[in-house]
Each structure stands twice: as structure tokens, then as C-alpha cells.
Design an enzyme around this catalytic site. Structure first.
Site, PDB file in Angstrom:
ATOM      1  N   LEU A 100      44.393  51.668  44.645  1.00  0.00           N
ATOM      2  CA  LEU A 100      44.688  51.654  43.231  1.00  0.00           C
ATOM      3  C   LEU A 100      44.086  51.907  42.186  1.00  0.00           C
ATOM      4  CD1 LEU A 100      45.634  48.004  42.821  1.00  0.00           C
ATOM      5  CD2 LEU A 100      47.353  50.054  43.028  1.00  0.00           C
ATOM      6  N   ASP A 200      36.159  33.186  44.414  1.00  0.00           N
ATOM      7  CA  ASP A 200      34.764  34.348  44.176  1.00  0.00           C
ATOM      8  C   ASP A 200      35.851  34.986  42.392  1.00  0.00           C
ATOM      9  OD1 ASP A 200      32.733  35.515  44.233  1.00  0.00           O
ATOM     10  OD2 ASP A 200      33.104  36.594  45.307  1.00  0.00           O
TER      11      ASP A 200
END
Length: 297
Positions: A100, A200
């Protein structure tokens, strides 16, 4: 990773098998990544993929991340790179995913809204179907219906024991034991549900695509108290006030979060201590002492 090597051919073969089409690497470019893996973008002239590469023993980490990305993708709440495949040869392991084009700026309102929607997805137990890693540290996800027991045993105590093996004993362990023993005091009147977490969620693990939509990546996924994700967005900064207000418009936080955020971030600071050493020992101890003082206030 140089062009036209056996490793390159092995990766191309694994991509071909995953997409059921012939894929031959036309070019490969090293890109900036984290401190754990080598990262590349490869293409065949038309199709582009992002690759994480490490030694053979990292296959477990890559397989867990592959499953986590699938779980987040299947939640239909927030965009993640589609995982393509993992692979292994005699020296290396790898994870291949959709490439991406990422940007620093985008729709922060949607980031908060979609994260709240993701957190609305729950299970009956805390944990996950498999263990994974937080950074390169093993993260134990054996399910438990009791959140306090799960966070005490699989998060704080695990990191404290690991710190002790690295020589961080004495006052840190004494303070850590006191915190573990009184942890219930921070949950009076508050009962978390097992929400789908990124695990995270610092600023380096989100970005935006061209149309402004948010993207999450590098998950350390498990089902836990949603406050744990939100706490980490405050730990190192990098999240806008628009993100936070949008999240709380969808699902307001409990008043006790103002204290519990330090409890949840203590896990990450202890993990940074175990990964990097240095000043994190003092930061972890200071955070624990703050929690103990607030508990006794």
C-alpha cells in the site's frame, strides 16, 4: 537481498502459489522498516508486494502476523494490508503482503471511529487462538475468562520474569511484585470485555492511504481490555485530538482509565526494557511507583 538469487526465486515461487498466477520478480527495492526485519517492495512490472524477511526461526512470528492480519481484515472495520503468504527456505523466512502507498496525513476522525468499531468485536475469553510476539518478545495468549488473571500472569509477570533473567532485579522486581499483588484495586467497579485489539498501537503502526482512509499494520493481536490499545496511543504520542474525540464519541472511556493507562503501558515499557535496556528500567520503575502511590492515595 540481491536480484536473481535462490532466495528471490523462492519468494517468487511462494507468491505464485499464493495468488495462483505466475509471478517473476522484475525489481526489488529495500525500504525503511522496523528494527527487527529487513523489508522490501517487489514487483513484476504490474503487481507490487511488501515483504518482511528474517531468519528461519522467525517463521513463527510471521505466521502469527499473517493470521492477525486476516483476523483484522475479516473484522470489516479498518483497513489492513492483505496478507498473501509466508515462506521458508534453508536460511530465511518471510511474510508477503499487499503493498500500500502510505501517507502520514488522512482522516483521523475515521481512525477513531473505525478503531471503536473494531473494539466492539468481542469474544467470551481474553487472549487469542495462538501465541504471537510483541516486537520480537514472545506474547503468551492462552485464553482466560478472567482479565485480571490474564493480564497479571501473561503480561506483567511474564515481562518481569524476563527482566529478571536479563539482570534487572532488586527494586524493580520488588515494586513489580507489589503492583501485581494489588492490581485488583484498579478495577473496582469496572469490568472489561474481551475486545479485538491491535496490541501494539503506537504511531508507527498506523498510516493513511491516498483517499485518506486509515490503515493499521504490524499487529500484536489478542482480545483484551480496549483501554490497553488506547493507553498505548498515549505512550509515545503521535495521535491527534480528533482521533481521540472521535473514538470517545463512539464509545466513551471509563473514568478509571486515567489511572489504568499507566498499568497497561507498564507492559510495553517493560517490554522495551527487555528488548533495548537502557533508561527503560528507571521509566518502568517510576511508572510502577506512580501506580502504587495512586492506589494508596
Amino acid at each position: 537481498m540481491k536480484n536473481n538469487t535462490p532466495l528471490q526465486k523462492n519468494i517468487a515461487t511462494s507468491i505464485s502459489a499464493a495468488i495462483s498466477q505466475k509471478f517473476s520478480l522484475a525489481s526489488l527495492n529495500t525500504i525503511a522498516g522496523g528494527c527487527i526485519n529487513a523489508t522490501y517492495v517487489v514487483n513484476d512490472g504490474d503487481r507490487y508486494f511488501f515483504i518482511k524477511l528474517n531468519t528461519r526461526r522467525s517463521l513463527f512470528m510471521f505466521e502469527a502476523e499473517y493470521q492477525a492480519l486476516l483476523e483484522l481484515e475479516n473484522s470489516n472495520t479498518i483497513r489492513v494490508p492483505h496478507p498473501v503468504c509466508t515462506g521458508l527456505d534453508d536460511k530465511y523466512s518471510w511474510l508477503v503482503m499487499e503493498h500500500l502507498s502510505l501517507h502520514n496525513n488522512g482522516n483521523h476522525h475515521k481512525l477513531g471511529e473505525q478503531l471503536a468499531a473494531m473494539h466492539r468485536l468481542t469474544r467470551t475469553s481474553f487472549g487469542w487462538d495462538r501465541d504471537n510476539t510483541i516486537g520480537s518478545t514472545p506474547q503468551i495468549n492462552t485464553p482466560d475468562k478472567d482479565w485480571l488473571k490474564f493480564f497479571r500472569n501473561r503480561r506483567l509477570q511474564y515481562q518481569l520474569r524476563l527482566a529478571a533473567t536479563k539482570g534487572y532485579t532488586g527494586s524493580l522486581q520488588k515494586a513489580g511484585a507489589a503492583l501485581v499483588n494489588c492490581m485488583d484495586d484498579f478495577f473496582i467497579g469496572y469490568k472489561p470485555v474481551p475486545s479485538l485489539l491491535h496490541g501494539d498501537l503506537w504511531s508507527g503502526n498506523y498510516a493513511f492511504i491516498e483517499n485518506g482512509d486509515p490503515v493499521l499494520f504490524d499487529p500484536a493481536l489478542y482480545y483484551g481490555d480496549r483501554e490497553a490499545d488506547i493507553a498505548m496511543t498515549e505512550l509515545f504520542g503521535g495521535f491527534s485530538s480528533e482521533f481521540r474525540s472521535s473514538y470517545e464519541d463512539c464509545w466513551p472511556l471509563d473514568d478509571g482509565y486515567k489511572t489504568r493507562r499507566y498499568l497497561y503501558n507498564c507492559y510495553h515499557i517493560l517490554n522495551h526494557l527487555n528488548l533495548f535496556g537502557g533508561g527503560y528500567a528507571r521509566q518502568a520503575e517510576d511508572m510502577i511507583m506512580r501506580l502504587l502511590s495512586e492506589r494508596n492515595a
